[in-house]
Design a protein around this motif. Structure first.
Motif, PDB file in Angstrom:
ATOM      1  N   LEU A   2       0.828  -1.194   0.000  1.00  0.00           N
ATOM      2  CA  LEU A   2       0.000   0.000   0.000  1.00  0.00           C
ATOM      3  C   LEU A   2       0.868   1.251   0.000  1.00  0.00           C
ATOM      4  O   LEU A   2       0.509   2.272  -0.574  1.00  0.00           O
ATOM      5  CB  LEU A   2      -0.920   0.025   1.222  1.00  0.00           C
ATOM      6  N   SER A   3       2.035   1.171   0.669  1.00  0.00           N
ATOM      7  CA  SER A   3       2.929   2.320   0.770  1.00  0.00           C
ATOM      8  C   SER A   3       4.350   1.861   1.074  1.00  0.00           C
ATOM      9  O   SER A   3       4.548   0.888   1.802  1.00  0.00           O
ATOM     10  CB  SER A   3       2.451   3.254   1.886  1.00  0.00           C
ATOM     11  N   VAL A   4       5.331   2.599   0.544  1.00  0.00           N
ATOM     12  CA  VAL A   4       6.750   2.337   0.815  1.00  0.00           C
ATOM     13  C   VAL A   4       7.462   3.674   0.965  1.00  0.00           C
ATOM     14  O   VAL A   4       7.273   4.571   0.148  1.00  0.00           O
ATOM     15  CB  VAL A   4       7.434   1.548  -0.335  1.00  0.00           C
TER      16      VAL A   4
ATOM     17  N   GLY B  98       9.594   4.179  14.842  1.00  0.00           N
ATOM     18  CA  GLY B  98       8.424   4.907  15.315  1.00  0.00           C
ATOM     19  C   GLY B  98       8.304   6.300  14.739  1.00  0.00           C
ATOM     20  O   GLY B  98       7.217   6.764  14.412  1.00  0.00           O
ATOM     21  N   LYS B  99       9.425   6.987  14.580  1.00  0.00           N
ATOM     22  CA  LYS B  99       9.395   8.337  14.011  1.00  0.00           C
ATOM     23  C   LYS B  99       9.002   8.303  12.539  1.00  0.00           C
ATOM     24  O   LYS B  99       8.332   9.191  12.039  1.00  0.00           O
ATOM     25  CB  LYS B  99      10.756   9.014  14.157  1.00  0.00           C
ATOM     26  N   LYS B 100       9.436   7.304  11.826  1.00  0.00           N
ATOM     27  CA  LYS B 100       9.157   7.217  10.386  1.00  0.00           C
ATOM     28  C   LYS B 100       7.778   6.642  10.090  1.00  0.00           C
ATOM     29  O   LYS B 100       7.278   6.788   8.979  1.00  0.00           O
ATOM     30  CB  LYS B 100      10.230   6.383   9.684  1.00  0.00           C
ATOM     31  N   ALA B 101       7.142   6.038  11.074  1.00  0.00           N
ATOM     32  CA  ALA B 101       5.802   5.479  10.861  1.00  0.00           C
ATOM     33  C   ALA B 101       4.843   6.560  10.381  1.00  0.00           C
ATOM     34  O   ALA B 101       4.023   6.322   9.486  1.00  0.00           O
ATOM     35  CB  ALA B 101       5.284   4.849  12.144  1.00  0.00           C
ATOM     36  N   PHE B 102       4.940   7.745  10.940  1.00  0.00           N
ATOM     37  CA  PHE B 102       4.048   8.829  10.539  1.00  0.00           C
ATOM     38  C   PHE B 102       4.232   9.202   9.073  1.00  0.00           C
ATOM     39  O   PHE B 102       3.264   9.484   8.370  1.00  0.00           O
ATOM     40  CB  PHE B 102       4.239  10.052  11.431  1.00  0.00           C
ATOM     41  N   ASP B 103       5.484   9.194   8.591  1.00  0.00           N
ATOM     42  CA  ASP B 103       5.753   9.511   7.180  1.00  0.00           C
ATOM     43  C   ASP B 103       5.098   8.492   6.256  1.00  0.00           C
ATOM     44  O   ASP B 103       4.554   8.836   5.213  1.00  0.00           O
ATOM     45  CB  ASP B 103       7.255   9.544   6.902  1.00  0.00           C
ATOM     46  N   VAL B 104       5.173   7.231   6.636  1.00  0.00           N
ATOM     47  CA  VAL B 104       4.600   6.173   5.801  1.00  0.00           C
ATOM     48  C   VAL B 104       3.071   6.266   5.817  1.00  0.00           C
ATOM     49  O   VAL B 104       2.425   6.165   4.775  1.00  0.00           O
ATOM     50  CB  VAL B 104       5.048   4.775   6.289  1.00  0.00           C
ATOM     51  N   ILE B 105       2.520   6.480   6.972  1.00  0.00           N
ATOM     52  CA  ILE B 105       1.061   6.552   7.097  1.00  0.00           C
ATOM     53  C   ILE B 105       0.506   7.772   6.356  1.00  0.00           C
ATOM     54  O   ILE B 105      -0.558   7.703   5.744  1.00  0.00           O
ATOM     55  CB  ILE B 105       0.651   6.532   8.579  1.00  0.00           C
ATOM     56  N   LYS B 106       1.239   8.886   6.376  1.00  0.00           N
ATOM     57  CA  LYS B 106       0.789  10.088   5.656  1.00  0.00           C
ATOM     58  C   LYS B 106       0.600   9.833   4.165  1.00  0.00           C
ATOM     59  O   LYS B 106      -0.251  10.427   3.538  1.00  0.00           O
ATOM     60  CB  LYS B 106       1.771  11.247   5.848  1.00  0.00           C
ATOM     61  N   THR B 107       1.398   8.931   3.600  1.00  0.00           N
ATOM     62  CA  THR B 107       1.271   8.648   2.161  1.00  0.00           C
ATOM     63  C   THR B 107      -0.048   7.955   1.830  1.00  0.00           C
ATOM     64  O   THR B 107      -0.450   7.929   0.669  1.00  0.00           O
ATOM     65  CB  THR B 107       2.437   7.783   1.642  1.00  0.00           C
ATOM     66  N   LEU B 108      -0.706   7.399   2.847  1.00  0.00           N
ATOM     67  CA  LEU B 108      -1.977   6.703   2.636  1.00  0.00           C
ATOM     68  C   LEU B 108      -3.181   7.640   2.720  1.00  0.00           C
ATOM     69  O   LEU B 108      -4.293   7.247   2.392  1.00  0.00           O
ATOM     70  CB  LEU B 108      -2.156   5.590   3.674  1.00  0.00           C
ATOM     71  N   LYS B 109      -2.959   8.856   3.176  1.00  0.00           N
ATOM     72  CA  LYS B 109      -4.061   9.798   3.400  1.00  0.00           C
ATOM     73  C   LYS B 109      -4.923   9.948   2.146  1.00  0.00           C
ATOM     74  O   LYS B 109      -4.411  10.197   1.063  1.00  0.00           O
ATOM     75  CB  LYS B 109      -3.515  11.154   3.822  1.00  0.00           C
TER      76      LYS B 109
ATOM     77  N   PHE C 183      -7.216   5.246   0.746  1.00  0.00           N
ATOM     78  CA  PHE C 183      -7.974   4.039   1.093  1.00  0.00           C
ATOM     79  C   PHE C 183      -9.026   4.419   2.120  1.00  0.00           C
ATOM     80  O   PHE C 183      -8.742   4.491   3.313  1.00  0.00           O
ATOM     81  CB  PHE C 183      -7.037   2.949   1.629  1.00  0.00           C
ATOM     82  N   ASP C 184     -10.244   4.636   1.671  1.00  0.00           N
ATOM     83  CA  ASP C 184     -11.290   5.150   2.539  1.00  0.00           C
ATOM     84  C   ASP C 184     -11.734   4.176   3.631  1.00  0.00           C
ATOM     85  O   ASP C 184     -12.252   4.588   4.651  1.00  0.00           O
ATOM     86  CB  ASP C 184     -12.494   5.606   1.723  1.00  0.00           C
ATOM     87  N   ARG C 185     -11.505   2.899   3.464  1.00  0.00           N
ATOM     88  CA  ARG C 185     -11.919   1.907   4.461  1.00  0.00           C
ATOM     89  C   ARG C 185     -10.828   1.577   5.472  1.00  0.00           C
ATOM     90  O   ARG C 185     -11.078   0.893   6.458  1.00  0.00           O
ATOM     91  CB  ARG C 185     -12.347   0.606   3.761  1.00  0.00           C
ATOM     92  N   LEU C 186      -9.609   2.037   5.276  1.00  0.00           N
ATOM     93  CA  LEU C 186      -8.492   1.691   6.161  1.00  0.00           C
ATOM     94  C   LEU C 186      -8.721   2.274   7.550  1.00  0.00           C
ATOM     95  O   LEU C 186      -8.760   3.491   7.727  1.00  0.00           O
ATOM     96  CB  LEU C 186      -7.177   2.202   5.580  1.00  0.00           C
TER      97      LEU C 186
END
Length: 94
Positions: free
Chosen positions: A51-53, A63-74, A77-80
């Motif tokens: 879904l994201s890389v 932990g610090k980079k988790a936010f960067d990866v999650i931001k790319t999903l914004k 994916f409406d159901r995530l």
């Protein structure tokens, strides 16, 4: 595979990897894996499809980079609703 096109669950993890000697992102030393190079942060769906890389220096805390990866999903994916993580991401409050 008989599932909805938009996933409701994701899984995040990272991989420290050695890469070629070409330029690009900065490098760092991952003391846990004893690798001096880069780290891939991945989010997959429950089928293992990417879904994201995001690629960063290996010495950066997961932990610090988790936010960067999650931001790319914004807004992609409406159901995530939930992302599972291993112990490397402990202490993070979403």
């Amino acid at each position: 595979m008989g599932k909805h096109i938009s996933p409701s669950v994701g899984v995040i993890d990272s991989q420290s990897v050695k890469s070629g000697s070409y330029g690009g992102e900065s490098r760092g030393f991952d003391g846990n894996k004893k690798i001096n190079d880069r780290k891939r942060h991945l989010i997959t769906d429950s089928n293992g499809l990417l879904l994201s890389v995001v690629v960063r220096a290996a010495n950066e805390y997961d932990g610090k980079k988790a936010f960067d990866v999650i931001k790319t999903l914004k807004d992609r994916f409406d159901r995530l609703q939930k992302i599972y993580a291993d112990g490397g991401y402990r202490g993070i409050s979403w």
